[in-house]
Each structure stands twice: as structure tokens, then as C-alpha cells.
Design an enzyme around this catalytic site. Structure first.
Site, PDB file in Angstrom:
ATOM      1  N   ASP A   9      12.865 -22.358 -61.198  1.00  0.00           N
ATOM      2  CA  ASP A   9      11.572 -22.200 -60.529  1.00  0.00           C
ATOM      3  C   ASP A   9      11.478 -23.320 -59.486  1.00  0.00           C
ATOM      4  OD1 ASP A   9       8.762 -21.589 -60.084  1.00  0.00           O
ATOM      5  OD2 ASP A   9       8.327 -23.340 -61.321  1.00  0.00           O
ATOM      6  N   ASP A 218       7.544 -24.131 -65.422  1.00  0.00           N
ATOM      7  CA  ASP A 218       6.424 -25.010 -65.775  1.00  0.00           C
ATOM      8  C   ASP A 218       5.080 -24.302 -65.898  1.00  0.00           C
ATOM      9  OD1 ASP A 218       6.281 -24.637 -62.851  1.00  0.00           O
ATOM     10  OD2 ASP A 218       4.699 -26.152 -62.949  1.00  0.00           O
TER      11      ASP A 218
END
Length: 268
Positions: A9, A218
Site C-alpha cells: 500500500d 494500514d
């Protein structure tokens, strides 16, 4: 050698709080690729806003953008493009529902064409990365194409009410996620679209099973890929729900969490 697929990510994960890639993290990722492993990016950003990081890492792999709504290989057009927009009629219904609430703004992206309901210089800069076409004005009148991504900006007091209304009326057609302060955004994409869908397609192309996938994330939009990966890794700065779901938790994005985990895993 058993190759691994390593999925990164961007915001809050690969990128530091300063929106750059730490030199040590970049060095470790390069070592992992030199060892024969595959590295790819899966992000909520459009490609135009992730291209610079893709090139900085010298990647030559497909990339997942818009949280899975757009997947392609920047260097191999023959790999194909997977575009999964939200149905235009569904969007019209959503906007009619939102008329009952006081939305601050509406941002819609159709690949690299951005529609912004209310001109706002504070947010326009975020959408101008990569020089997209930007159209301002009432989206109900301007938009004629199925949207790749829909962002509804609410005031804090009405976010839960809007989420509930959309879930009640459109749960079979959409996926929605909310971002809190300071923006108070509800993101809407087509039902069944998420990062894991794109990762699965890429992994199959490289003949890599789920147990040899390492995914770092996250936020809420990383849940599906963290669950799908054999090693789903939450950053130290990740939300509590993702940490509970993950197989492991590494250090934060500002403490080279990705580099630390890869070094421990591959004994670099």
C-alpha cells in the site's frame, strides 16, 4: 526458489508522513527484487498519483489503483486492463439519497477525468496530481460516464447517517468506507471490488499461491488484501481493526516498518 509476491500500500505504509520513500526501505525492496521476488503496489490512489513511486522503485509489475477498481500493467499493454466502475444509475440514486443530507462536496473520478461538485482550492491540489481533466459544477448534470470512484465529503455530524442510508438502500450494489478527520470522506466503489481482487489476478499470472503473498497495509481499505495474503502485515501506525486482522504487525511507516519486516523474513 519459491518466489514471493510482496504487495505495498502507499499512504501510511510505503510512504512516510512526508509522502516519500525512506532510502533504507527502497534499498531493501531492491534487494528483495534482485533475489527474484515480485513487488507490486496496491493503492486507493489513481495511477497518475502513484506513477512516481512506481517508477522510483523501478517496478515492472501490474498495479492496483482505486482500491481495485482499476488494474493494469504500465509497461505491458497486452496484459490487459481491468476497469470495474460503479453503475451510473446506482450513482444517480446515491446522489438523490444524499440530497437529504448536507454534503460538503462530491468528488468523482472516471479514470483520469475528475468531477468536483463545488470548487475548493484546498482540495483541488490533491486531484491535480498528474494533470487530469477536471470538470467543476453540478455532477448530476455534468457526469455522463460510469464512475471509477466516488468520494462524498460530509460534515462530521452526518457521516454516520449517510453511511447508514447508503448501506440500507444500496448494500447489494456498493462497497463504502469512511475516512475521519480532517476530511470526513465516504468512499464508494462497485460491490465486490477491493485490492484483493487485483492481487489475486496478479498472483495467478505469476503462479504464486496465497501462502507466498506478503501484503502491507494500514487502513480500512487494506482489510481484504491483508486477509487474503498468507502474511498480512499491519503497520505500527495501522488502525486497530487491521492489526487485529493481520498475521503480524511491523514498525510504523516512519520507522521503516516494511524494510524491517522484509529483512527479518528474507534474512537480508
Amino acid at each position: 526458489m519459491n518466489r514471493y509476491l510482496i504487495v505495498l500500500d502507499l499512504d501510511g505504509t510505503l510512504l512516510t508522513s512526508e509522502k516519500n520513500i525512506d532510502p533504507r526501505t527502497k534499498e531493501v525492496i531492491q534487494k528483495v527484487m534482485e533475489a527474484g521476488h515480485i513487488v507490486m503496489i496496491a493503492t486507493g490512489r489513481p495511477f497518475r498519483a502513484s506513477k512516481a513511486y512506481y517508477e522510483e522503485l523501478h517496478l515492472n509489475t501490474p498495479i492496483v489503483n482505486f482500491n481495485g477498481a482499476y488494474i493494469h500493467h504500465p509497461h505491458q499493454p497486452e496484459w490487459g486492463t481491468i476497469h470495474s466502475p460503479l453503475e451510473l444509475e446506482t450513482l444517480k440514486g446515491i446522489l438523490e439519497t444524499c440530497d437529504h443530507y448536507e454534503l460538503t462536496n462530491i468528488f468523482i473520478e472516471v479514470k483520469d477525468h475528475v468531477y468536483i461538485n463545488n470548487p475548493d482550492p484546498l482540495v483541488a491540489d490533491l486531484f491535480e496530481i498528474g494533470n487530469p481533466t477536471i470538470t467543476y459544477g453540478p455532477i448530476q448534470e455534468k457526469l455522463k460516464e460510469a464512475p471509477t470512484s466516488v468520494l462524498l465529503q460530509t460534515n462530521e455530524q452526518q457521516t454516520k447517517a449517510v453511511l447508514h442510508a447508503l448501506d440500507t438502500e444500496y448494500s447489494e450494489a456498493i462497497e463504502q468506507r469512511s475516512w475521519g478527520k480532517p476530511s470526513n470522506i465516504i468512499e464508494v466503489i462497485k460491490r465486490g471490488v477491493n485490492k484483493a481482487v487485483g492481487i489475486k489476478k496478479v498472483a495467478q499470472d505469476y503462479n504464486i499461491p496465497p501462502e507466498r503473498i506478503i501484503a502491507f497495509g494500514d487502513e480500512d481499505n487494506d482489510k481484504e488484501m491483508i486477509s487474503y495474503a498468507g502474511q498480512g502485515v499491519a503497520m505500527g501506525n495501522a488502525i486497530a481493526e487491521l492489526k487485529a486482522l493481520a498475521d503480524a504487525v511491523t514498525e510504523s511507516n516512519d520507522d521503516t516498518g516494511i524494510a524491517n519486516y522484509l529483512e527479518r523474513t528474507f534474512l537480508l
